[in-house]
Write an enzyme that holds these catalytic residues in place. Structure first.
Site, short mmCIF file in Angstrom:
data_model
loop_
_atom_site.label_atom_id
_atom_site.label_comp_id
_atom_site.label_asym_id
_atom_site.label_seq_id
_atom_site.Cartn_x
_atom_site.Cartn_y
_atom_site.Cartn_z
N HIS A 4 2.48 -1.63 -12.50
CA HIS A 4 3.57 -2.51 -12.09
C HIS A 4 3.54 -3.74 -13.00
O HIS A 4 2.59 -4.51 -12.96
CB HIS A 4 3.41 -2.93 -10.63
CG HIS A 4 3.41 -1.77 -9.68
ND1 HIS A 4 4.55 -1.33 -9.05
CD2 HIS A 4 2.41 -0.95 -9.28
CE1 HIS A 4 4.26 -0.28 -8.28
NE2 HIS A 4 2.95 -0.03 -8.41
N ARG A 11 6.22 -5.93 -13.08
CA ARG A 11 6.87 -6.97 -12.27
C ARG A 11 8.09 -7.64 -12.90
O ARG A 11 8.70 -8.49 -12.27
CB ARG A 11 5.87 -8.06 -11.87
CG ARG A 11 4.66 -7.59 -11.09
CD ARG A 11 5.01 -6.86 -9.83
NE ARG A 11 3.85 -6.69 -8.95
CZ ARG A 11 3.80 -5.80 -7.97
NH1 ARG A 11 4.84 -5.00 -7.75
NH2 ARG A 11 2.73 -5.71 -7.20
N ASN A 41 -2.13 0.00 -1.20
CA ASN A 41 -1.45 1.10 -0.52
C ASN A 41 -1.31 2.28 -1.49
O ASN A 41 -0.65 2.12 -2.52
CB ASN A 41 -0.07 0.65 -0.04
CG ASN A 41 0.59 1.67 0.86
OD1 ASN A 41 -0.09 2.49 1.49
ND2 ASN A 41 1.90 1.64 0.92
N ASP A 78 -2.61 1.92 -10.86
CA ASP A 78 -1.68 1.32 -9.91
C ASP A 78 -1.79 -0.21 -9.98
O ASP A 78 -1.76 -0.90 -8.96
CB ASP A 78 -1.92 1.83 -8.50
CG ASP A 78 -0.79 1.48 -7.53
OD1 ASP A 78 0.27 1.00 -7.98
OD2 ASP A 78 -0.99 1.67 -6.31
N HIS A 101 -0.10 -9.73 -7.77
CA HIS A 101 0.61 -10.64 -6.86
C HIS A 101 0.11 -12.05 -7.12
O HIS A 101 -0.91 -12.26 -7.77
CB HIS A 101 0.35 -10.27 -5.40
CG HIS A 101 0.92 -8.95 -4.98
ND1 HIS A 101 2.27 -8.74 -4.79
CD2 HIS A 101 0.32 -7.76 -4.71
CE1 HIS A 101 2.48 -7.49 -4.42
NE2 HIS A 101 1.31 -6.87 -4.36
N GLY A 152 -1.74 -4.42 -2.88
CA GLY A 152 -1.84 -4.22 -4.31
C GLY A 152 -2.95 -5.03 -4.96
O GLY A 152 -3.18 -6.19 -4.61
#
Length: 423
Positions: free
Chosen positions: A61, A63, A275, A302, A306, A321
């Site tokens: 990710h 973002r 998750n 993954d 954040h 995450g």
């Protein structure tokens, strides 16, 4: 610029042998002992560090666009470079969601401008990742690694069947985040002993494996190339093992944190919340066996950064995450390869070879190939300090751990994108 990487070690499948890597015009000229440098080459002494093909992570990710306070294409790809990665696949839970060529191009423009390594975006399966209407898969297909609604399971079996049928027609794969919302019941960590002992609401394993079972039936029916994201449960491993034996076109991945930790290791800290969740000791053992016997095809991080505020609310209220690009190789090497649980060749297959075969990008470490490579000092250890990450994310369950395997250099198309100078 041309380079001669001297005094490296090349993994042959049986062990390591001395190698000098000559790089010219973005490609590997040769990998042999004592090779003369290309004209004007800069010589770099690797001091007997290992040279690997650059790693591939099919699940990250980054973002951006939409959430650049968490991570940007620039910081995320620098983080990947520091971890030895030269290719990453970027998930579509962005703003705007890449569900059409127009919205996908917003992301592609940032990648072209700021990416330090090769970035391959995923297109969404459904519009807005809301599960109601198929995205414009045909328009996006030439520009994406595959299609995913990552972060959300596709709840409707009919919608997933339609997506698989379209993906099969387009020659693209479906990468599925498998999660049955009806079974979550407000859970946020594994439904196991730690949750019960500490008053937390648990996420049952069936919320993952139940949807995998559904999707495997649909993949068999449609002939779609199907990839299962971040499996964490022993039932998931067995379902995929059985489906492969039956000829279903399925691959899967798991993450380093599921291979090192179990729910007995949890702490009241958001850096242990992701998750799917870290599950039981038995689940971890099943995942490791899945790596060993080939059921699990890839290790993917993954990587999910954040803000500090979002991850500072404890297990119950922190965002899901953790970050992982800068610790992935070292974590698996330290905990599985060094103790002899997993052969080095298998680790390289999990980090490179299998992703190359499945997703179609990446290159072997060979003469004439793009100089996409990474160099690791396998004898050097470091203590994981998130404040030193290239990533803007700081939440990792590996914080404070001593790991072996320091990335000394990463090269993309013959350009050095990460180099750690000798201290």
């Amino acid at each position: 610029m041309n380079y001669l990487l001297k005094n490296g070690l090349l993994f042959t499948g049986e062990g390591f042998c001395p190698a000098d890597v000559s790089v010219a015009d973005g490609r590997i000229v040769s990998i042999v002992g004592g090779q003369d440098a290309a004209p004007g080459a800069v010589t770099i002494d690797l001091h007997h560090a290992a040279v690997f093909p650059g790693f591939v992570d099919v699940h990250v990710h980054l973002r951006e666009p939409g959430f650049s306070y968490k991570e940007t294409i620039r910081t995320g790809t620098l983080s990947a470079a520091r971890g030895g990665y030269v290719h990453v696949c970027a998930m579509p839970n962005l703003d705007p969601v890449p569900d059409s060529l127009e919205t996908l191009n917003v992301q592609r423009e940032i990648i072209a401008r700021d990416g330090a390594i090769h970035v391959h975006p995923y297109g969404a399966i459904t519009c807005g990742e809301r599960g109601g209407v198929l995205a414009d898969m045909e328009a996006m297909a030439p520009h994406v690694a595959g299609f995913s609604d990552d972060g959300r399971g596709v709840q409707s079996g009919e919608m997933m069947r339609a997506a698989m049928t379209e993906a099969r027609r387009l020659g693209k794969l479906i990468a599925a985040h498998c999660e049955d919302n009806s079974l979550l019941r407000g859970g946020y960590i594994h439904d196991g002993a730690y949750a019960r002992a500490n008053g937390h609401r648990g996420i049952c394993s069936e919320s993952e494996w139940g949807q995998i079972a559904r999707d495997l039936r649909l993949a068999a029916e449609t002939g779609c190339a199907y990839h299962v994201c971040h499996i964490s449960a022993r039932e998931s491993v067995e379902l995929i093992r059985r489906a492969k034996a039956e000829g279903v076109d399925v691959t899967c991945e798991t993450g380093p944190h599921y291979l090192v930790f179990c729910d007995e290791d949890l702490r009241e800290d958001g850096r242990f919340k992701m998750n799917p969740p870290i599950r039981s000791r038995e689940d971890r053992a099943a995942l490791i066996e899945g790596l060993r016997d080939g059921t699990i095809d890839m290790i993917a991080t993954d990587h999910a950064p954040h803000s500090a505020e979002e991850k500072g609310r404890g297990l119950e209220k922190s965002a899901m995450g953790v970050v992982g690009l800068e610790t992935a190789f070292a974590a698996v090497y330290t905990h599985l390869v060094r103790p002899g649980t997993l052969p080095m060749g298998r680790l390289l297959a999990l980090l490179h070879d299998n992703a190359v075969r499945r997703f179609g990008f990446g290159a072997p470490l060979a003469s004439g190939q793009p100089a996409d490579l990474t160099v690791f000092d396998l004898d050097k250890s470091f203590t994981v300090d998130p404040e030193k990450f290239q990533s803007m994310g700081r939440a990792t369950p590996f914080a404070g751990m001593e790991l072996y395997g320091v990335c000394k250099l990463t090269m993309v198309d013959g350009k050095i994108v990460w180099r750690e100078e000798a201290a």
